[in-house]
Every structure is written in structure tokens, then in C-alpha cells.
Design an enzyme around this catalytic site. Structure first.
Site, short mmCIF file in Angstrom:
data_model
loop_
_atom_site.label_atom_id
_atom_site.label_comp_id
_atom_site.label_asym_id
_atom_site.label_seq_id
_atom_site.Cartn_x
_atom_site.Cartn_y
_atom_site.Cartn_z
N SER A 118 0.85 -1.54 -0.10
CA SER A 118 0.11 0.26 0.06
C SER A 118 1.00 0.96 -0.24
CB SER A 118 -0.91 -0.33 1.14
OG SER A 118 -0.59 0.27 2.59
N HIS A 139 -2.64 -2.58 -5.69
CA HIS A 139 -3.52 -2.55 -4.71
C HIS A 139 -4.53 -2.63 -4.39
CE1 HIS A 139 -3.76 0.83 -1.30
NE2 HIS A 139 -3.56 -0.07 -0.50
#
Length: 295
Positions: A118, A139
Site C-alpha cells: 500500500s 493494490h
């Protein structure tokens, strides 16, 4: 592309495995812990039950989804002959580079290596491999089966062909892929984490209490969940890790983690997963209520 390996059976890993399996991909779910694999599969089964109850899928679709998932405790065995590996391990650069170095030596040369990081640099992770053109960021948002966004992060050497492949794949999962460039925090967390950190600073400076801060943001800004409750849901340790990446990457004081956040993580108050964060989740029903908010 029909065979996928997912490394890590935690919250993000089991969600990613669930999503691929639901769309009839054969998924190898890998974790060194048998207990984590068991818990991960139980979570997938419970989430599928919820989808059946809400009539989003049928009972037979649930059965097929679970049959599409095979568990492995060995990375070498689990990634054999797969087309794509999605790494969803802890947000730790040393751990991720170690995993990618190993994947590079054991995966087929054509296998695409994706990371669910992330915030950590895709270019840095790719640099430990001999196939940086095949390393990409993918992500997903939590909870993965529900949230539509996938940030597609192109590393410095990621090929356009690999980007196009992963964008198309994301669409096949009925996600909305958004391509971004490789800078700390990308887009989602570069914007979200300073907001969460500022909310913690607001509490730390005694401007208002936890519920008051969250209420202002929910009712005043139309957020479905207040920033402090969201931090609990994400995990305060994860928030701290991402802020540290941002602070290191940009050398800007605005990304420095609030001392209150640092202390809470050191004290083991990590949010929903530990039973206590800014809110008390010691009552199992409270934790379940938060977990269902985005389901």
C-alpha cells in the site's frame, strides 16, 4: 491467465484469494502458518455465506469458489506453474524484497510478480529480481471482495504490456483499475494517511474526543466511517508503517506519525484485530459490526 498464487492468508491475502476464486481462477493460497491458512479459509467461507444470504451468489457458486482454492505452506510448491503471483505479506520492505528475491529464482520466467503493497516502492522491490519489467503493484482495497478500486502501480521498469495485462485482469474481476506512478503511498494512502494522522493529532491535542472527531467527519464530510474508526479497521500498526514510508520518502514533517499513534502501536493497541484501538472491540459483536460495515 488462469492460475494465480497469493502469498499471505491474512486479511488482504484471503480477500484477494476469495476474489480470484469467485471469478473461477485457480488459486494457490500460501502461508507458512497452517493456522493462518485455516483461519483465512474460514474467513472466506464466512464471507461467502454472507453473500449467499444477501443473494449475491448461489450456494453452488460458493462451493465452486472454495474448490478453486488450494492451500500451501511452501512458496516453492505453491508458485509452481502459476501465471501470476500476488504477494500480500506484512507491509515491511525487508520481508517483501526477501520474498521477491525468492520468487524470482523459483517462478517461471514468464510469471508476473505483483505486490499488494500500500506504500512501498515497486521499483525498489523489483530491483532485487532479474525481471523488473514483470514486477507491478496491484493494490487492492479492504475488504477486497467488496471494494471496487485497484491501484495499479507501474514501477520504473515495469513494461507497458504487463500493465495492460494487469489492468485487463482487474476488469475481469469486476474491479475498477486506476493506473498511478511509483511514489511513496501512491495516491490512496498519500492522501488518506495524513488525514488519519491529523485526526489522531486532533485527539492528541485534546481538541475533541474520538466519537466527536468521527461524527464530524461522517456527518459533515459524508464519510461512511470516521477516520479514527477507519484507522482501527485498517490496523494502527499498518497506518504507522505507511506513515513511516511516507516520512522517509518525502522527508516532510507533515508525514511524521503522531506520538499517540506510535505509543498505541508499541502498547499493542492495534484496532479491531487486537480487540482495542481508538474503540473497544473486546465484545466480539462490536468487532463483527465494524467488519460488516463495508460488506
Amino acid at each position: 491467465m488462469k492460475n494465480v498464487a497469493v502469498i499471505g492468508a491474512g486479511t488482504m491475502g484471503n480477500g484477494i484469494a476469495h476474489t480470484f476464486a469467485q471469478f473461477n481462477y485457480k488459486v494457490n493460497l500460501i502461508d507458512i502458518s497452517k493456522a493462518s491458512l485455516k483461519t483465512g479459509l474460514a474467513t472466506i467461507s464466512k464471507n461467502l455465506d454472507r453473500m449467499v444470504t444477501k443473494q449475491k451468489i448461489s450456494e453452488s457458486e460458493k462451493t465452486v469458489t472454495l474448490k478453486n482454492i488450494t492451500r500451501f505452506t511452501s512458496i516453492e510448491t505453491g508458485v509452481k506453474n502459476v501465471d501470476l503471483v500476488v504477494e500480500a505479506a506484512t507491509e515491511n520492505v525487508a520481508l517483501k524484497t526477501k520474498i521477491f528475491k525468492e520468487l524470482d529464482t523459483i517462478c517461471n520466467t514468464e510469471t508476473i510478480l505483483a505486490t499488494n503493497t500500500s506504500s512501498i516502492s515497486i521499483t525498489e522491490i523489483a530491483a532485487v529480481t532479474k525481471r523488473p519489467e514483470k514486477v507491478i503493484g496491484m493494490h487492492f482495497m479492504n475488504p477486497v471482495p467488496v471494494m471496487k478500486l485497484v491501484e495499479i502501480i507501474k514501477g520504473y521498469n515495469t513494461s507497458n504490456e504487463v500493465v495492460e495485462t494487469i489492468v485487463l485482469l482487474s476488469k475481469k474481476l469486476e474491479k475498477t483499475p486506476v493506473q498511478v506512478n511509483d511514489y511513496p503511498g501512491f495516491v490512496a494512502n498519500r492522501i488518506l494517511m495524513p488525514m488519519i494522522n491529523e485526526s489522531i493529532e486532533t485527539l492528541y491535542n485534546n481538541v475533541a474526543g474520538v466519537e466527536e472527531i468521527d461524527t464530524v467527519m461522517k456527518l459533515g464530510m459524508a464519510h461512511p466511517m470516521g477516520p479514527l474508526q477507519l484507522a482501527d479497521f485498517i490496523g494502527l500498526d499498518v497506518c504507522l508503517s505507511i506513515l513511516n514510508v511516507l516520512y522517509k520518502g518525502y522527508k516532510n514533517p507533515k508525514y511524521a506519525p503522531c506520538p499517540l499513534l506510535v505509543n498505541m502501536v508499541m502498547a499493542g493497541k492495534l484496532g479491531v484485530k487486537s480487540g482495542e484501538g481508538f474503540y473497544d472491540y473486546s465484545n466480539h459483536r462490536k468487532a463483527e459490526k465494524v467488519a460488516k460495515m463495508f460488506s
